[in-house]
Scaffold this motif. Structure first.
Motif, PDB file in Angstrom:
ATOM      1  N   GLY A   1       0.781  -1.224   0.000  1.00  0.00           N
ATOM      2  CA  GLY A   1       0.000   0.000   0.000  1.00  0.00           C
ATOM      3  C   GLY A   1       0.814   1.275   0.000  1.00  0.00           C
ATOM      4  O   GLY A   1       0.435   2.261  -0.601  1.00  0.00           O
ATOM      5  N   ASP A   2       1.939   1.312   0.743  1.00  0.00           N
ATOM      6  CA  ASP A   2       2.836   2.461   0.784  1.00  0.00           C
ATOM      7  C   ASP A   2       2.116   3.745   1.189  1.00  0.00           C
ATOM      8  O   ASP A   2       2.127   4.739   0.469  1.00  0.00           O
ATOM      9  CB  ASP A   2       3.550   2.646  -0.559  1.00  0.00           C
ATOM     10  CG  ASP A   2       4.698   3.663  -0.461  1.00  0.00           C
ATOM     11  OD1 ASP A   2       5.316   3.753   0.611  1.00  0.00           O
ATOM     12  OD2 ASP A   2       4.961   4.354  -1.459  1.00  0.00           O
ATOM     13  N   THR A   3       1.504   3.734   2.363  1.00  0.00           N
ATOM     14  CA  THR A   3       0.890   4.927   2.927  1.00  0.00           C
ATOM     15  C   THR A   3       1.991   5.830   3.478  1.00  0.00           C
ATOM     16  O   THR A   3       2.696   5.446   4.411  1.00  0.00           O
ATOM     17  CB  THR A   3      -0.076   4.549   4.058  1.00  0.00           C
ATOM     18  OG1 THR A   3      -1.000   3.567   3.582  1.00  0.00           O
ATOM     19  CG2 THR A   3      -0.818   5.758   4.577  1.00  0.00           C
ATOM     20  N   THR A   4       2.157   7.027   2.922  1.00  0.00           N
ATOM     21  CA  THR A   4       3.304   7.864   3.292  1.00  0.00           C
ATOM     22  C   THR A   4       2.922   9.202   3.915  1.00  0.00           C
ATOM     23  O   THR A   4       3.805   9.932   4.358  1.00  0.00           O
ATOM     24  CB  THR A   4       4.193   8.147   2.074  1.00  0.00           C
ATOM     25  OG1 THR A   4       3.410   8.774   1.059  1.00  0.00           O
ATOM     26  CG2 THR A   4       4.793   6.845   1.530  1.00  0.00           C
ATOM     27  N   THR A   5       1.646   9.543   3.957  1.00  0.00           N
ATOM     28  CA  THR A   5       1.222  10.814   4.545  1.00  0.00           C
ATOM     29  C   THR A   5       0.040  10.584   5.473  1.00  0.00           C
ATOM     30  O   THR A   5      -0.733   9.635   5.307  1.00  0.00           O
ATOM     31  CB  THR A   5       0.817  11.835   3.475  1.00  0.00           C
ATOM     32  OG1 THR A   5      -0.335  11.349   2.766  1.00  0.00           O
ATOM     33  CG2 THR A   5       1.959  12.085   2.491  1.00  0.00           C
ATOM     34  N   ALA A   6      -0.122  11.487   6.429  1.00  0.00           N
ATOM     35  CA  ALA A   6      -1.237  11.379   7.366  1.00  0.00           C
ATOM     36  C   ALA A   6      -2.575  11.447   6.641  1.00  0.00           C
ATOM     37  O   ALA A   6      -3.524  10.723   6.984  1.00  0.00           O
ATOM     38  CB  ALA A   6      -1.136  12.488   8.413  1.00  0.00           C
ATOM     39  N   ALA A   7      -2.674  12.295   5.611  1.00  0.00           N
ATOM     40  CA  ALA A   7      -3.939  12.432   4.889  1.00  0.00           C
ATOM     41  C   ALA A   7      -4.315  11.173   4.135  1.00  0.00           C
ATOM     42  O   ALA A   7      -5.498  10.950   3.840  1.00  0.00           O
ATOM     43  CB  ALA A   7      -3.847  13.615   3.918  1.00  0.00           C
ATOM     44  N   ALA A   8      -3.336  10.328   3.820  1.00  0.00           N
ATOM     45  CA  ALA A   8      -3.612   9.102   3.060  1.00  0.00           C
ATOM     46  C   ALA A   8      -4.135   7.976   3.933  1.00  0.00           C
ATOM     47  O   ALA A   8      -4.624   6.966   3.406  1.00  0.00           O
ATOM     48  CB  ALA A   8      -2.347   8.642   2.339  1.00  0.00           C
ATOM     49  N   ARG A   9      -4.064   8.124   5.240  1.00  0.00           N
ATOM     50  CA  ARG A   9      -4.551   7.065   6.124  1.00  0.00           C
ATOM     51  C   ARG A   9      -6.077   6.945   6.045  1.00  0.00           C
ATOM     52  O   ARG A   9      -6.793   7.937   5.943  1.00  0.00           O
ATOM     53  CB  ARG A   9      -4.148   7.359   7.563  1.00  0.00           C
ATOM     54  CG  ARG A   9      -2.743   6.897   7.894  1.00  0.00           C
ATOM     55  CD  ARG A   9      -2.440   7.091   9.357  1.00  0.00           C
ATOM     56  NE  ARG A   9      -1.295   6.277   9.744  1.00  0.00           N
ATOM     57  CZ  ARG A   9      -0.443   6.604  10.708  1.00  0.00           C
ATOM     58  NH1 ARG A   9      -0.605   7.723  11.386  1.00  0.00           N
ATOM     59  NH2 ARG A   9       0.561   5.800  11.001  1.00  0.00           N
ATOM     60  N   SER A  10      -6.562   5.730   6.160  1.00  0.00           N
ATOM     61  CA  SER A  10      -7.995   5.513   6.119  1.00  0.00           C
ATOM     62  C   SER A  10      -8.690   6.181   7.299  1.00  0.00           C
ATOM     63  O   SER A  10      -9.820   6.654   7.171  1.00  0.00           O
ATOM     64  CB  SER A  10      -8.309   4.015   6.105  1.00  0.00           C
ATOM     65  OG  SER A  10      -7.960   3.397   7.330  1.00  0.00           O
ATOM     66  N   VAL A  11      -8.012   6.232   8.452  1.00  0.00           N
ATOM     67  CA  VAL A  11      -8.615   6.839   9.630  1.00  0.00           C
ATOM     68  C   VAL A  11      -8.694   8.356   9.503  1.00  0.00           C
ATOM     69  O   VAL A  11      -9.352   9.005  10.312  1.00  0.00           O
ATOM     70  CB  VAL A  11      -7.850   6.442  10.908  1.00  0.00           C
ATOM     71  CG1 VAL A  11      -7.947   4.937  11.126  1.00  0.00           C
ATOM     72  CG2 VAL A  11      -6.396   6.885  10.848  1.00  0.00           C
ATOM     73  N   ASN A  12      -8.036   8.912   8.488  1.00  0.00           N
ATOM     74  CA  ASN A  12      -8.117  10.349   8.217  1.00  0.00           C
ATOM     75  C   ASN A  12      -8.889  10.637   6.931  1.00  0.00           C
ATOM     76  O   ASN A  12      -8.820  11.738   6.386  1.00  0.00           O
ATOM     77  CB  ASN A  12      -6.715  10.951   8.120  1.00  0.00           C
ATOM     78  CG  ASN A  12      -5.986  10.928   9.448  1.00  0.00           C
ATOM     79  OD1 ASN A  12      -6.609  11.018  10.509  1.00  0.00           O
ATOM     80  ND2 ASN A  12      -4.666  10.817   9.412  1.00  0.00           N
ATOM     81  N   GLY A  13      -9.594   9.629   6.413  1.00  0.00           N
ATOM     82  CA  GLY A  13     -10.415   9.829   5.235  1.00  0.00           C
ATOM     83  C   GLY A  13      -9.777   9.429   3.927  1.00  0.00           C
ATOM     84  O   GLY A  13     -10.403   9.535   2.865  1.00  0.00           O
ATOM     85  N   GLY A  14      -8.521   8.955   3.954  1.00  0.00           N
ATOM     86  CA  GLY A  14      -7.849   8.509   2.739  1.00  0.00           C
ATOM     87  C   GLY A  14      -8.068   7.030   2.499  1.00  0.00           C
ATOM     88  O   GLY A  14      -8.800   6.367   3.235  1.00  0.00           O
ATOM     89  N   PRO A  15      -7.413   6.479   1.476  1.00  0.00           N
ATOM     90  CA  PRO A  15      -7.566   5.041   1.195  1.00  0.00           C
ATOM     91  C   PRO A  15      -6.894   4.173   2.249  1.00  0.00           C
ATOM     92  O   PRO A  15      -7.461   3.184   2.719  1.00  0.00           O
ATOM     93  CB  PRO A  15      -6.919   4.870  -0.175  1.00  0.00           C
ATOM     94  CG  PRO A  15      -5.967   6.017  -0.290  1.00  0.00           C
ATOM     95  CD  PRO A  15      -6.592   7.154   0.466  1.00  0.00           C
ATOM     96  N   GLY A  16      -5.664   4.541   2.630  1.00  0.00           N
ATOM     97  CA  GLY A  16      -4.959   3.839   3.680  1.00  0.00           C
ATOM     98  C   GLY A  16      -4.694   2.376   3.413  1.00  0.00           C
ATOM     99  O   GLY A  16      -4.888   1.857   2.315  1.00  0.00           O
ATOM    100  N   MET A  17      -4.258   1.692   4.463  1.00  0.00           N
ATOM    101  CA  MET A  17      -3.902   0.288   4.347  1.00  0.00           C
ATOM    102  C   MET A  17      -5.075  -0.630   3.998  1.00  0.00           C
ATOM    103  O   MET A  17      -4.916  -1.568   3.217  1.00  0.00           O
ATOM    104  CB  MET A  17      -3.216  -0.171   5.637  1.00  0.00           C
ATOM    105  CG  MET A  17      -1.849   0.462   5.837  1.00  0.00           C
ATOM    106  SD  MET A  17      -1.180   0.221   7.501  1.00  0.00           S
ATOM    107  CE  MET A  17      -1.329  -1.542   7.680  1.00  0.00           C
ATOM    108  N   PRO A  18      -6.285  -0.393   4.524  1.00  0.00           N
ATOM    109  CA  PRO A  18      -7.394  -1.300   4.177  1.00  0.00           C
ATOM    110  C   PRO A  18      -7.742  -1.300   2.693  1.00  0.00           C
ATOM    111  O   PRO A  18      -8.249  -2.304   2.181  1.00  0.00           O
ATOM    112  CB  PRO A  18      -8.558  -0.751   5.009  1.00  0.00           C
ATOM    113  CG  PRO A  18      -7.927  -0.005   6.129  1.00  0.00           C
ATOM    114  CD  PRO A  18      -6.672   0.589   5.547  1.00  0.00           C
TER     115      PRO A  18
END
Length: 317
Positions: free
Chosen positions: A263-280
């Motif tokens: 997944g390569d989540t590299t920013t806080a905004a990209a996290r699923s818990v912050n509304g991004g796609p994130g790891m899930p």
């Protein structure tokens, strides 16, 4: 948790994956995100640092709820790995975590830090973090992360890859390579495997989805390297919509056993818990899309069997 994972001392000569809670059999990784980040800080990411333990815990819980069982964190030395936090996160979430040593591109570090590392000896640092632990955390790294440049390798890349090759020879650890926008693949292989003698099967090439050159992909696979398709769902990269074609082409060329998904989540905004796609998102959307294109068996293999084999090492005792 297995006996090996509790003790951290596998039977000599057995291939195991080094997690933050100890060494486990490759098959125990289960469904694995082969390239991601729970923590990551850099001057290049102002205001978007991954530095919250609470957010990391929530992201791991969301990944676990989506069916995820393990994560390989590629965050290298000096970029906020928070190694001391990783065992607690692994225990609480039930997700196995593999940590990294290594060094990223020079732009992520101060000149003073790089000078100090040159004086210390970079390969010695990598070996220490792989075999003894990261700082005083007691957490041992399970891979070495280095980085290439855009369509080439600068002096910094030569230095870090030379050190990584030395650490690999001492430990057997795999070397995972950040390819800038997916480029420089053959230069990396020429240096690591040609000049420095690292077996191609111990090299993991990251971000290949960002430069979907199928001829280059096939050449790298034919050399014997691992090919990681990671960082999905980024609008400015040729990711989700081109990745199934690349995977299909490699499978048809006989390289199904060398493919990884991350997944390569590299920013806080990209996290699923912050509304991004994130790891899930990797399991919620990317894996089903891939399965429709290349079949369930290959999609499953990329996130289970292949991941376990890619990061397995017969560590020295």
């Amino acid at each position: 948790m297995s006996a090996d994972e509790q003790s951290g001392h596998p039977e000599q000569g057995v291939q195991v994956v080094r997690t933050v809670l100890g060494d486990v059999a490759p098959g125990e990784l289960g469904v694995c995100d082969a390239h991601d980040h729970l923590f990551l800080t850099s001057p290049q990411l102002p205001g978007q640092e991954l530095d919250s333990v609470e957010a990391a815990a929530r992201e791991l819980a969301a990944f676990r709820a989506a069916g995820g069982q393990s994560v390989v964190q590629w965050t290298p030395y000096g970029m906020g790995r928070r190694a001391v936090e990783l065992p607690g996160l692994a225990r609480t979430s039930g997700v196995r975590i593999v940590a990294a040593t290594g060094l990223h591109q020079a732009v992520h570090y101060t000149p003073e830090l790089l000078s100090a590392l040159r004086a210390e000896g970079l390969d010695a640092l990598f070996v220490r973090e792989l075999t003894q632990g990261i700082g005083d955390s007691g957490v041992r790294a399970g891979l070495i992360k280095v980085a290439g440049g855009f369509h080439g390798l600068d002096a910094h890349a030569h230095w870090t890859m030379t050190a990584a090759a030395g650490a690999h020879r001492a430990t057997g650890a795999p070397i995972a390579v950040h390819l800038e926008l997916g480029t420089g693949v053959l230069d990396v292989l020429d240096l690591l495997c040609g000049e420095l003698g690292v077996p191609p099967g111990k090299v993991i090439l990251g971000h290949l989805n960002r430069a979907p050159d199928l001829d280059v992909h096939r050449e790298a696979a034919a050399a014997g390297a691992w090919l990681a398709f990671d960082g999905p769902s980024r609008a400015h990269h040729a990711t989700d919509w081109r990745m199934p074609d690349a995977v299909r082409a490699l499978a048809e060329a006989g390289h199904s056993d060398q493919l990884l998904l991350g997944g390569d989540t590299t920013t806080a905004a990209a996290r699923s818990v912050n509304g991004g796609p994130g790891m899930p998102y990797l399991l919620r959307r990317v894996r089903p899309r891939l399965a429709r294109a290349v079949g369930e068996e290959l999609a499953d293999r990329m996130v289970t069997v292949n991941a376990g084999r890619a990061f397995a090492v017969a560590w020295p005792t």
